[in-house]
Design a protein around this motif. Sequence first.
Motif, short mmCIF file in Angstrom:
data_model
loop_
_atom_site.label_atom_id
_atom_site.label_comp_id
_atom_site.label_asym_id
_atom_site.label_seq_id
_atom_site.Cartn_x
_atom_site.Cartn_y
_atom_site.Cartn_z
N ARG A 1 0.90 -1.10 0.02
CA ARG A 1 -0.03 -0.03 0.05
C ARG A 1 0.82 1.17 -0.15
O ARG A 1 0.66 1.99 -0.66
N SER B 1 -5.35 -7.31 -2.09
CA SER B 1 -5.92 -5.90 -2.05
C SER B 1 -4.79 -4.99 -2.47
O SER B 1 -5.16 -3.74 -2.55
N ASP C 1 -2.72 -4.83 -8.15
CA ASP C 1 -3.75 -4.75 -9.35
C ASP C 1 -4.22 -5.83 -9.84
O ASP C 1 -5.44 -6.12 -10.17
N ASN D 1 -9.44 -9.73 -8.39
CA ASN D 1 -8.57 -9.25 -9.53
C ASN D 1 -7.49 -10.50 -9.88
O ASN D 1 -6.59 -10.19 -10.57
N CYS E 1 -10.81 -13.03 -3.99
CA CYS E 1 -9.79 -12.47 -4.94
C CYS E 1 -10.21 -12.32 -6.50
O CYS E 1 -10.22 -12.82 -7.17
#
Length: 232
Positions: A66, A98, A101, A121, A119
């Motif tokens: 992050r 998270s 991408d 993505n 999940c």
Amino acid sequence: QEPMYNAFREMENVSLEIFDYYGLYEETKNANLVNQKLLDVAVAFQPDLVHMQLQMTRVIKLDTLRKLRRAMHQKVIITNWSGDVRDKIQQEMLELASGVDYTLISNTGQLQLYKNAGCLNVKYWQIGYDDTVFYPQFKTNFVSDLVVAANAYPNSTFRGASSRVNIITKLKSKLGDKFQVYGGGYIGNISSGGCHGSDLNNAYNNSRCILNMSNYNDIDDYFSDRLLTCLG
């Protein structure tokens, strides 16, 4: 993972920065230092793509990913890939999803499994192999009729472990010296021991046929890089 590095190097107009996070962790045993070093390298390089393989080490933290996102330019793409397959979701990949991408796995048969776990993505990125090591030698005379390179694991390790060992053992008893087996963990003199890299390529090329058996043979739309090295 030199083949992965080479794949990026061979692309036109691409600059590559390699950060071996686990090598640094093995050297220092300091996860905090490794996480900070990742941030320092990425901030200095400012890449368009951060491509990672975080799956079973739990060294790089979600908070670091992050922070990485916030320190990068807006168009950066962050991915986390695994070429390994298990019959369950790799928990670390789910936990880090998270922060990236795209979560990339090397089979399409488990895409829905990952999506069902949250999940969303998850995407498909096929595993490859090193074509500078595995390539055809166009032999016309052969040492063996069949060859396999696969370790023998305890039955509880992988779902298909026992069936693989049983099949290889039966083939060896039937074919004898015409069947070359490489790998560890076998009982008796079934295996000729470990064989890797160019030595394994020579063994493959010196055989009329090559046997590929994964530890998971009941997952749809999946094959391991072993099959690619056999075909190579």
